[in-house]
Write a protein that holds these residues in place. Structure first.
Motif, mmCIF file in Angstrom:
data_model
loop_
_atom_site.group_PDB
_atom_site.id
_atom_site.type_symbol
_atom_site.label_atom_id
_atom_site.label_comp_id
_atom_site.label_asym_id
_atom_site.label_seq_id
_atom_site.Cartn_x
_atom_site.Cartn_y
_atom_site.Cartn_z
ATOM 1 N N UNK A 133 3.511 -10.132 25.173
ATOM 2 C CA UNK A 133 2.968 -9.250 24.142
ATOM 3 C C UNK A 133 3.942 -8.106 23.899
ATOM 4 N N UNK A 134 3.769 -7.455 22.745
ATOM 5 C CA UNK A 134 4.657 -6.356 22.362
ATOM 6 C C UNK A 134 3.846 -5.115 22.012
ATOM 7 N N UNK A 135 4.491 -3.973 22.179
ATOM 8 C CA UNK A 135 3.915 -2.698 21.753
ATOM 9 C C UNK A 135 4.899 -2.039 20.810
ATOM 10 N N UNK A 136 4.488 -1.873 19.538
ATOM 11 C CA UNK A 136 5.300 -1.149 18.566
ATOM 12 C C UNK A 136 4.872 0.320 18.590
ATOM 13 N N UNK A 137 5.770 1.203 18.932
ATOM 14 C CA UNK A 137 5.522 2.634 18.793
ATOM 15 C C UNK A 137 6.055 3.051 17.435
ATOM 16 N N UNK A 138 5.174 3.596 16.600
ATOM 17 C CA UNK A 138 5.543 3.871 15.214
ATOM 18 C C UNK A 138 5.180 5.289 14.810
ATOM 19 N N UNK A 139 5.768 5.691 13.708
ATOM 20 C CA UNK A 139 5.437 6.968 13.089
ATOM 21 C C UNK A 139 4.970 6.686 11.664
ATOM 22 N N UNK A 140 3.663 6.861 11.374
ATOM 23 C CA UNK A 140 3.165 6.598 10.025
ATOM 24 C C UNK A 140 3.885 7.445 8.988
ATOM 25 N N UNK A 141 4.368 6.791 7.925
ATOM 26 C CA UNK A 141 5.099 7.502 6.887
ATOM 27 C C UNK A 141 4.158 8.371 6.054
ATOM 28 N N UNK A 142 2.911 7.912 5.919
ATOM 29 C CA UNK A 142 1.911 8.706 5.202
ATOM 30 C C UNK A 142 0.785 8.998 6.199
ATOM 31 N N UNK A 143 -0.464 8.901 5.762
ATOM 32 C CA UNK A 143 -1.560 9.288 6.653
ATOM 33 C C UNK A 143 -2.403 8.120 7.124
ATOM 34 N N UNK A 144 -2.157 6.909 6.590
ATOM 35 C CA UNK A 144 -3.019 5.787 6.929
ATOM 36 C C UNK A 144 -2.267 4.575 7.432
ATOM 37 N N UNK A 145 -3.040 3.637 8.044
ATOM 38 C CA UNK A 145 -2.455 2.389 8.531
ATOM 39 C C UNK A 145 -3.325 1.185 8.193
ATOM 40 N N UNK A 146 -4.636 1.397 8.029
ATOM 41 C CA UNK A 146 -5.554 0.286 7.781
ATOM 42 C C UNK A 146 -5.557 -0.107 6.301
ATOM 43 N N UNK A 147 -6.002 -1.341 6.004
ATOM 44 C CA UNK A 147 -6.089 -1.780 4.603
ATOM 45 C C UNK A 147 -7.385 -1.306 3.951
ATOM 46 N N UNK A 148 -8.287 -0.705 4.750
ATOM 47 C CA UNK A 148 -9.554 -0.196 4.203
ATOM 48 C C UNK A 148 -9.423 1.294 3.881
ATOM 49 N N UNK A 201 0.808 -1.228 0.000
ATOM 50 C CA UNK A 201 0.000 0.000 0.000
ATOM 51 C C UNK A 201 0.837 1.271 0.000
ATOM 52 N N UNK A 202 2.088 1.160 0.443
ATOM 53 C CA UNK A 202 2.924 2.350 0.585
ATOM 54 C C UNK A 202 2.789 2.999 1.952
ATOM 55 N N UNK A 203 1.868 2.493 2.769
ATOM 56 C CA UNK A 203 1.629 3.082 4.091
ATOM 57 C C UNK A 203 2.551 2.443 5.133
ATOM 58 N N UNK A 204 3.842 2.665 4.990
ATOM 59 C CA UNK A 204 4.801 2.102 5.939
ATOM 60 C C UNK A 204 4.655 2.770 7.304
ATOM 61 N N UNK A 205 4.954 1.987 8.341
ATOM 62 C CA UNK A 205 4.944 2.492 9.706
ATOM 63 C C UNK A 205 6.375 2.418 10.231
#
Length: 203
Positions: free
Chosen positions: A118-133, A101-105
């Motif tokens: 369990x794990x917690x990934x703290x991320x910075x969205x490269x674009x504006x979205x994260x979902x596949x919808x 999608x190009x929506x890298x985190x």
């Protein structure tokens, strides 16, 4: 049929760079009726995959973007590539978020919980979205949590047009019952993480 080895799956993921058109969504993703998959954790346990749940969170807004799984290979690739890499329990392969999608985190940090299950990934969205919808305007949704559950436990309301900060502030000033309803997603995440552990232990 033979399963794809993690290393082979990674090479497949890395070879895909062009964003693709999103798949057509159905009532499950776009409907307003609750249809929870109560067997999800049991399915993951039955798959035999050695995984832990991963909560993916926007480091700036603290909004939960995705809840998924990672195996040891996915975690190593996440740290090596500095992007969110997960393990798909349904496709049996590594899942580099954004490869299609190009929506890298982009990874900021990985946190481990108290019981190390369990794990917690703290991320910075490269674009504006994260979902596949995508929303009604064709934009990638910023989070997989874009519907609010009503007190009747049946009706879902789209909230993807509201900034997360607005949702957060509204929760802080709501009446106690409203705050309880708004926390349902948080409680569901916590229950999901605990349930995954219990399911693995009971095998």
């Amino acid at each position: 049929p033979p399963q794809t080895r993690p290393e082979e799956a990674l090479q497949v993921c890395l070879s895909v760079r062009r964003p693709r058109d999103p798949p057509t969504m159905g009532p499950l993703e776009e409907g307003t009726e609750l249809n929870l998959d109560w067997r999800k954790v049991a399915k993951v346990a039955a798959s035999g995959d050695d995984v832990v749940p991963v909560c993916v969170q926007d480091v700036r807004t603290r909004e939960v973007l995705i809840l998924a799984y990672a195996n040891e290979t996915a975690l190593r690739e996440t740290l090596a590539q500095r992007v969110c890499v997960l393990w798909s329990t349904s496709r049996k392969q590594l899942w580099i978020k954004g490869a299609t999608s190009g929506d890298y985190l982009d990874l900021v940090s990985v946190l481990v919980n108290c019981e190390q299950n369990s794990l917690l990934y703290l991320v910075s969205p490269r674009r504006t979205g994260a979902c596949h919808t995508r929303d009604a305007k064709g934009r990638t949704r910023r989070s997989c949590y874009y519907r609010s559950l009503g007190p009747d436990m049946e009706t879902l309301t789209m909230v993807d047009d509201l900034p997360f900060e607005e949702l957060r502030d509204a929760t802080a000033t709501a009446e106690p019952a409203q705050r309880r309803d708004a926390r349902l997603v948080v409680y569901a995440c916590a229950g999901f993480l605990g349930g995954a552990l219990l399911a693995r232990v009971s095998r």
